[in-house]
Scaffold this motif. Structure first.
Motif, short mmCIF file in Angstrom:
data_model
loop_
_atom_site.label_atom_id
_atom_site.label_comp_id
_atom_site.label_asym_id
_atom_site.label_seq_id
_atom_site.Cartn_x
_atom_site.Cartn_y
_atom_site.Cartn_z
N MET A 63 0.85 -1.18 0.00
CA MET A 63 0.00 0.00 0.00
C MET A 63 0.88 1.23 0.00
N SER A 64 0.52 2.24 -0.76
CA SER A 64 1.37 3.42 -0.82
C SER A 64 0.52 4.66 -0.97
N SER A 65 1.08 5.77 -0.50
CA SER A 65 0.45 7.08 -0.70
C SER A 65 1.43 7.90 -1.51
N GLU A 66 1.14 8.05 -2.81
CA GLU A 66 2.10 8.66 -3.70
C GLU A 66 1.72 10.08 -4.11
N LEU A 67 0.53 10.53 -3.74
CA LEU A 67 0.07 11.81 -4.22
C LEU A 67 0.48 12.91 -3.25
N LEU A 68 1.47 13.69 -3.60
CA LEU A 68 1.89 14.82 -2.80
C LEU A 68 1.58 16.07 -3.59
N VAL A 69 0.78 16.95 -3.05
CA VAL A 69 0.30 18.10 -3.81
C VAL A 69 0.57 19.38 -3.04
N LEU B 263 -5.75 -7.00 -3.03
CA LEU B 263 -6.80 -7.05 -2.02
C LEU B 263 -6.26 -7.41 -0.65
N SER B 264 -5.23 -8.24 -0.62
CA SER B 264 -4.68 -8.66 0.67
C SER B 264 -4.17 -7.48 1.49
N GLU B 265 -3.77 -6.41 0.81
CA GLU B 265 -3.27 -5.24 1.52
C GLU B 265 -4.37 -4.52 2.28
N LEU B 266 -5.62 -4.73 1.86
CA LEU B 266 -6.74 -4.09 2.54
C LEU B 266 -6.96 -4.62 3.94
N GLU B 267 -6.45 -5.83 4.22
CA GLU B 267 -6.66 -6.43 5.53
C GLU B 267 -6.08 -5.57 6.65
N ASP B 268 -5.10 -4.73 6.32
CA ASP B 268 -4.55 -3.83 7.33
C ASP B 268 -5.55 -2.74 7.70
N VAL B 269 -6.56 -2.57 6.85
CA VAL B 269 -7.52 -1.48 7.04
C VAL B 269 -8.88 -2.00 7.47
N VAL B 270 -9.34 -3.05 6.83
CA VAL B 270 -10.69 -3.55 7.06
C VAL B 270 -10.72 -5.05 6.81
N LYS B 271 -11.58 -5.74 7.50
CA LYS B 271 -11.72 -7.18 7.26
C LYS B 271 -12.44 -7.38 5.94
N CYS B 272 -11.75 -7.97 4.98
CA CYS B 272 -12.31 -8.09 3.63
C CYS B 272 -13.58 -8.93 3.60
N ASP B 273 -13.76 -9.80 4.60
CA ASP B 273 -14.97 -10.62 4.65
C ASP B 273 -16.23 -9.76 4.76
N PRO C 244 2.81 -11.01 -3.63
CA PRO C 244 2.41 -10.28 -2.41
C PRO C 244 1.86 -11.26 -1.39
N PRO C 245 1.89 -10.91 -0.14
CA PRO C 245 1.36 -11.82 0.89
C PRO C 245 -0.14 -12.02 0.72
N MET C 246 -0.57 -13.25 0.93
CA MET C 246 -1.99 -13.54 0.90
C MET C 246 -2.63 -13.04 2.19
N SER C 247 -3.95 -12.87 2.13
CA SER C 247 -4.66 -12.50 3.35
C SER C 247 -4.43 -13.58 4.39
N PRO C 248 -4.15 -13.19 5.61
CA PRO C 248 -3.86 -14.20 6.63
C PRO C 248 -5.05 -15.10 6.86
N PRO C 249 -4.82 -16.42 7.00
CA PRO C 249 -5.94 -17.33 7.23
C PRO C 249 -6.56 -17.07 8.60
N HIS C 250 -7.83 -17.41 8.71
CA HIS C 250 -8.51 -17.22 9.98
C HIS C 250 -7.98 -18.24 10.99
N SER C 251 -7.47 -17.73 12.09
CA SER C 251 -6.95 -18.62 13.11
C SER C 251 -8.12 -19.20 13.90
N PRO C 252 -7.97 -20.44 14.40
CA PRO C 252 -9.05 -21.04 15.19
C PRO C 252 -9.31 -20.21 16.43
#
Length: 428
Positions: free
Chosen positions: A1-7, A188-198, A223-231
């Motif tokens: 994930m990156s923030s590249e827009l500097l204005v 999509l896996s990067e979104l897991e840092d922000v919101v649960k994709c489920d 890229p890393p896959m979304s982490p599996p749901h732990s029991p």
């Protein structure tokens, strides 16, 4: 994930010309104001709860039926999530883009007083369905400070060179503060840092495109896959049904410990905090508190002295229940509650909530009684029953697919507000 827009901020010709470009105001379109959005007259038409669409005769039916805009609960920071799906936009000649803008503003109007996150799925925007550059420019201008102040992040998923170039072209009219909120998300896996994709109803076209991107990469650059749901842990609290939580409680209390802890603390220290439940919290602290609960440890919010953290934990607990507190069984009745005559609403509402399982009823009563205390201090904390309904409605009930269109949000929030208004009769 990156923030590249500097204005940069500047009074150049592009900025000056922008001031002359103004769409018809939302008032001219007679879209209901934030406070009146939940009124009975606004939701008087009956909705088909089995459909995500508005009634065919609703003025925004032709926009809502495409499911371009959805609301998907809260993110990992406790902020409301608004989703925009480009792939669901029909060809230009089949979509009124001005009306789309009004529909988006109507959705955001319910949440702009709170911290919120916007996720834009870019894949599927083509030469056939993309709006004109002038529309994009005018749309940005139409979203004034009211909308930009509390948007904490805009995530552009699967950005292309087109969208990155577009943002560069718009650099003169995008403020520096807003530019820092824009983040590019490649997978999509990067979104897991922000919101649960489920909890996101991600279009199948977007998921397929994401899989193709992954497949095209060399193994060393995957890229890393979304982490599996732990029991679940033996003492798991979040994401666990209310019945087993009660069975594990030493005193057999039907109200879960998370709700008792957060409400107890907020009743003491949060009633006079302006904007309580509207602000986000540090995601690291949120995860730390969740882990403590799930590990069976005691959590003392008085030691942390963070009202907004406790508020986010309460909302997160409700949203992560496997089934909403108001249950899927009552979904149709609640979404169609506006069709009930005003004389019968209290009786019908009382019947509905008393049909809930014992744990759900006790927890709902506990929560609503507390929220009534919050609204009683609304002159100080600015959280009226209407504002509380906007925050808690989507956390008390959602469809089986998790995301909700505007057609369902209005009735659910209206039901929640009425419940708050009449709680002294409903729970008598």
């Amino acid at each position: 994930m990156s923030s590249e827009l500097l204005v940069d901020v500047g009074d150049d010709s592009a900025t000056a010309q922008l001031g002359q470009l103004k769409l018809t105001t939302i008032e001219d379109q007679q879209w209901p104001a934030d406070e009146s959005f939940l009124s009975k007259s606004d939701v008087s038409q009956q909705f088909d709860a089995s459909s995500p669409h508005l009634p065919w005769d609703h003025p925004f039916y032709d926009i809502a039926r495409h499911q371009i805009i959805e609301v998907a609960g809260d993110d990992n920071f406790g902020r409301k999530v608004i989703v925009f799906n480009a792939c669901r936009m029909p060809p230009q000649h089949q979509l009124d883009h001005h009306k789309l803008l009004m529909y988006l503003k109507g959705t955001l109007d319910q949440y702009v007083e709170s911290d919120y996150t916007l996720i834009y799925f870019h894949h599927g925007l083509t030469s056939e369905n993309k709006p004109s550059l002038s529309w994009v420019r005018d749309a940005y201008r139409e979203f004034d400070r009211k909308y930009k102040k509390n948007i904490k992040a805009l995530y552009i998923v699967h950005p292309t060179m087109f969208i990155k170039t577009l943002l560069i072209l718009f650099k003169p009219i995008i403020s520096f503060k807003f530019g820092r909120k824009i983040n590019y998300v490649s997978y999509l896996s990067e979104l897991e840092d922000v919101v649960k994709c489920d909890q996101l109803v991600i279009p199948s076209r977007v998921r397929e495109y994401d899989n193709k991107l992954r497949a095209s990469l060399k193994p060393t650059t995957q890229p890393p896959m979304s982490p599996p749901h732990s029991p679940p842990l033996p003492s798991q609290v979040f994401g666990v049904p209310l019945t087993p939580l009660r069975q594990r409680d030493p005193d057999g209390d039907p109200v879960p410990v998370v709700m008792r802890d957060t409400v107890g603390f907020l009743s003491e220290q949060g009633l006079e905090i302006e904007g309580i439940f509207r602000r986000s919290a540090n995601v690291t602290l949120v995860k730390e508190v969740q882990l403590r609960y799930n590990s069976g440890a005691t959590v003392n919010f008085r030691e942390m002295e963070d009202v907004h953290l406790a508020a986010v934990i309460l909302k997160t607990f409700l949203r992560e229940l496997p089934e909403p507190l108001l249950t899927y069984q009552l979904y149709n009745d609640i979404v169609n509650f506006a069709s009930v005559s005003s004389e019968s609403q209290v009786t019908v509402m009382k019947t509905l909530v008393e049909s809930l399982p014992e744990e759900n009823y006790a927890s709902l009563r506990y929560l609503i009684t507390f929220l009534a205390q919050v609204s009683a201090n609304s002159e100080v904390n600015k959280m009226t029953n209407s504002n509380l309904a906007v925050v808690f409605g989507p956390n008390l009930l959602w469809g089986r697919d998790n995301a909700m269109s505007l057609s369902a949000i209005g009735p659910i929030n209206n039901f929640t507000r009425t419940l708050l208004d009449q709680q002294h009769l409903v729970f008598a």
